[in-house]
Design a protein around this motif. Structure first.
Motif, PDB file in Angstrom:
ATOM      1  N   ARG A  16       0.841  -1.201   0.000  1.00 38.79           N
ATOM      2  CA  ARG A  16       0.000   0.000   0.000  1.00 38.79           C
ATOM      3  C   ARG A  16       0.874   1.249   0.000  1.00 38.79           C
ATOM      4  N   SER A  17       1.913   1.245   0.805  1.00 40.09           N
ATOM      5  CA  SER A  17       2.834   2.380   0.871  1.00 40.09           C
ATOM      6  C   SER A  17       3.511   2.612  -0.477  1.00 40.09           C
ATOM      7  N   LYS A  18       3.981   1.540  -1.098  1.00 39.85           N
ATOM      8  CA  LYS A  18       4.659   1.671  -2.388  1.00 39.85           C
ATOM      9  C   LYS A  18       3.714   2.158  -3.480  1.00 39.85           C
ATOM     10  N   LEU A  19       2.450   1.747  -3.424  1.00 38.08           N
ATOM     11  CA  LEU A  19       1.488   2.199  -4.434  1.00 38.08           C
ATOM     12  C   LEU A  19       1.241   3.697  -4.338  1.00 38.08           C
ATOM     13  N   GLN A  20       1.468   4.272  -3.182  1.00 35.93           N
ATOM     14  CA  GLN A  20       1.255   5.706  -2.999  1.00 35.93           C
ATOM     15  C   GLN A  20       2.443   6.518  -3.507  1.00 35.93           C
ATOM     16  N   SER A  21       3.531   5.837  -3.850  1.00 33.14           N
ATOM     17  CA  SER A  21       4.697   6.529  -4.398  1.00 33.14           C
ATOM     18  C   SER A  21       4.666   6.429  -5.920  1.00 33.14           C
ATOM     19  N   GLU A  22       5.574   7.117  -6.538  1.00 37.66           N
ATOM     20  CA  GLU A  22       5.666   7.090  -7.992  1.00 37.66           C
ATOM     21  C   GLU A  22       6.401   5.823  -8.440  1.00 37.66           C
ATOM     22  N   LEU A  23       5.688   4.923  -9.071  1.00 35.85           N
ATOM     23  CA  LEU A  23       6.283   3.696  -9.595  1.00 35.85           C
ATOM     24  C   LEU A  23       6.160   3.684 -11.105  1.00 35.85           C
ATOM     25  N   ASN A  24       7.178   3.166 -11.775  1.00 40.08           N
ATOM     26  CA  ASN A  24       7.038   2.985 -13.218  1.00 40.08           C
ATOM     27  C   ASN A  24       6.279   1.686 -13.473  1.00 40.08           C
ATOM     28  N   ASP A  25       5.962   1.403 -14.715  1.00 41.84           N
ATOM     29  CA  ASP A  25       5.147   0.230 -15.054  1.00 41.84           C
ATOM     30  C   ASP A  25       5.807  -1.079 -14.627  1.00 41.84           C
ATOM     31  N   ASP A  26       7.113  -1.181 -14.786  1.00 43.76           N
ATOM     32  CA  ASP A  26       7.812  -2.406 -14.381  1.00 43.76           C
ATOM     33  C   ASP A  26       7.739  -2.607 -12.869  1.00 43.76           C
ATOM     34  N   GLU A  27       7.903  -1.530 -12.118  1.00 46.22           N
ATOM     35  CA  GLU A  27       7.826  -1.627 -10.657  1.00 46.22           C
ATOM     36  C   GLU A  27       6.420  -1.994 -10.202  1.00 46.22           C
ATOM     37  N   VAL A  50      -7.460  -9.265  -8.329  1.00 49.13           N
ATOM     38  CA  VAL A  50      -7.189  -7.873  -8.708  1.00 49.13           C
ATOM     39  C   VAL A  50      -5.717  -7.722  -9.087  1.00 49.13           C
ATOM     40  N   ALA A  51      -4.822  -8.301  -8.289  1.00 46.04           N
ATOM     41  CA  ALA A  51      -3.391  -8.187  -8.564  1.00 46.04           C
ATOM     42  C   ALA A  51      -3.033  -8.815  -9.907  1.00 46.04           C
ATOM     43  N   GLU A  52      -3.644  -9.937 -10.224  1.00 44.75           N
ATOM     44  CA  GLU A  52      -3.357 -10.596 -11.504  1.00 44.75           C
ATOM     45  C   GLU A  52      -3.817  -9.738 -12.684  1.00 44.75           C
ATOM     46  N   MET A  53      -5.004  -9.159 -12.577  1.00 41.23           N
ATOM     47  CA  MET A  53      -5.489  -8.288 -13.650  1.00 41.23           C
ATOM     48  C   MET A  53      -4.615  -7.041 -13.770  1.00 41.23           C
ATOM     49  N   ALA A  54      -4.225  -6.466 -12.638  1.00 41.56           N
ATOM     50  CA  ALA A  54      -3.386  -5.266 -12.630  1.00 41.56           C
ATOM     51  C   ALA A  54      -2.009  -5.557 -13.210  1.00 41.56           C
ATOM     52  N   GLU A  55      -1.488  -6.731 -12.918  1.00 41.01           N
ATOM     53  CA  GLU A  55      -0.164  -7.111 -13.417  1.00 41.01           C
ATOM     54  C   GLU A  55      -0.128  -7.112 -14.943  1.00 41.01           C
ATOM     55  N   ASN A  56      -1.246  -7.446 -15.549  1.00 42.22           N
ATOM     56  CA  ASN A  56      -1.324  -7.493 -17.009  1.00 42.22           C
ATOM     57  C   ASN A  56      -1.564  -6.122 -17.631  1.00 42.22           C
ATOM     58  N   ASP A  57      -1.815  -5.110 -16.816  1.00 43.21           N
ATOM     59  CA  ASP A  57      -2.085  -3.758 -17.311  1.00 43.21           C
ATOM     60  C   ASP A  57      -1.515  -2.724 -16.334  1.00 43.21           C
ATOM     61  N   PRO A  58      -0.219  -2.790 -16.044  1.00 47.66           N
ATOM     62  CA  PRO A  58       0.350  -1.967 -14.968  1.00 47.66           C
ATOM     63  C   PRO A  58       0.329  -0.466 -15.221  1.00 47.66           C
ATOM     64  N   GLY A  59       0.200  -0.041 -16.456  1.00 50.92           N
ATOM     65  CA  GLY A  59       0.188   1.384 -16.760  1.00 50.92           C
ATOM     66  C   GLY A  59      -1.154   2.049 -16.536  1.00 50.92           C
ATOM     67  N   ASN A  60      -2.176   1.255 -16.268  1.00 54.91           N
ATOM     68  CA  ASN A  60      -3.521   1.783 -16.071  1.00 54.91           C
ATOM     69  C   ASN A  60      -3.691   2.187 -14.609  1.00 54.91           C
ATOM     70  N   ASP A  61      -3.836   3.477 -14.366  1.00 55.30           N
ATOM     71  CA  ASP A  61      -3.962   3.991 -12.996  1.00 55.30           C
ATOM     72  C   ASP A  61      -5.215   3.485 -12.282  1.00 55.30           C
ATOM     73  N   HIS A  62      -6.190   3.002 -13.029  1.00 49.59           N
ATOM     74  CA  HIS A  62      -7.398   2.420 -12.437  1.00 49.59           C
ATOM     75  C   HIS A  62      -7.036   1.321 -11.435  1.00 49.59           C
ATOM     76  N   TRP A  63      -6.005   0.555 -11.737  1.00 50.93           N
ATOM     77  CA  TRP A  63      -5.634  -0.579 -10.886  1.00 50.93           C
ATOM     78  C   TRP A  63      -5.028  -0.153  -9.562  1.00 50.93           C
ATOM     79  N   VAL A  64      -4.485   1.049  -9.495  1.00 46.38           N
ATOM     80  CA  VAL A  64      -3.925   1.520  -8.224  1.00 46.38           C
ATOM     81  C   VAL A  64      -5.040   1.597  -7.182  1.00 46.38           C
TER      82      VAL A  64
END
Length: 87
Positions: A16-27, A50-64
């Motif tokens: 949760r803490s890391k998601l609140q920081s600026e992460l690139n798509d790979d991170e 949710v994590a599996e779906m987000a992993e396949n679309d990491p650039g979509n801010d919706h998943w955050v």
């Protein structure tokens, strides 16, 4: 099981803490992948899905937001189980 749940709860807080920081798509993808595996390991299948779906679309801010909600629910469930274990 208690130790595993405590480790999982720590991982959830860290994610949760890391998601609140600026992460690139790979991170983000790595974070989602890691949480997918951890969630499956303790039976937190909503978070894993949710994590599996987000992993396949990491650039979509919706998943955050979706991940934050799923992380909150998983942490609450883990805390409930930990408190019940102490009773």
């Amino acid at each position: 099981m208690r130790d595993i749940l405590m480790i999982f709860a720590d991982q959830v807080r860290d994610a949760r803490s890391k998601l609140q920081s600026e992460l690139n798509d790979d991170e983000r993808s790595y974070l989602y992948h890691r949480m997918n595996g951890s969630a499956k390991g303790v039976g937190a299948f909503q978070l894993a899905t949710v994590a599996e779906m987000a992993e396949n679309d990491p650039g979509n801010d919706h998943w955050v937001k979706e991940m934050q909600d799923a992380l909150d629910a998983a942490e609450a469930a883990a805390q409930t189980l930990l408190q019940a274990d102490m009773s």
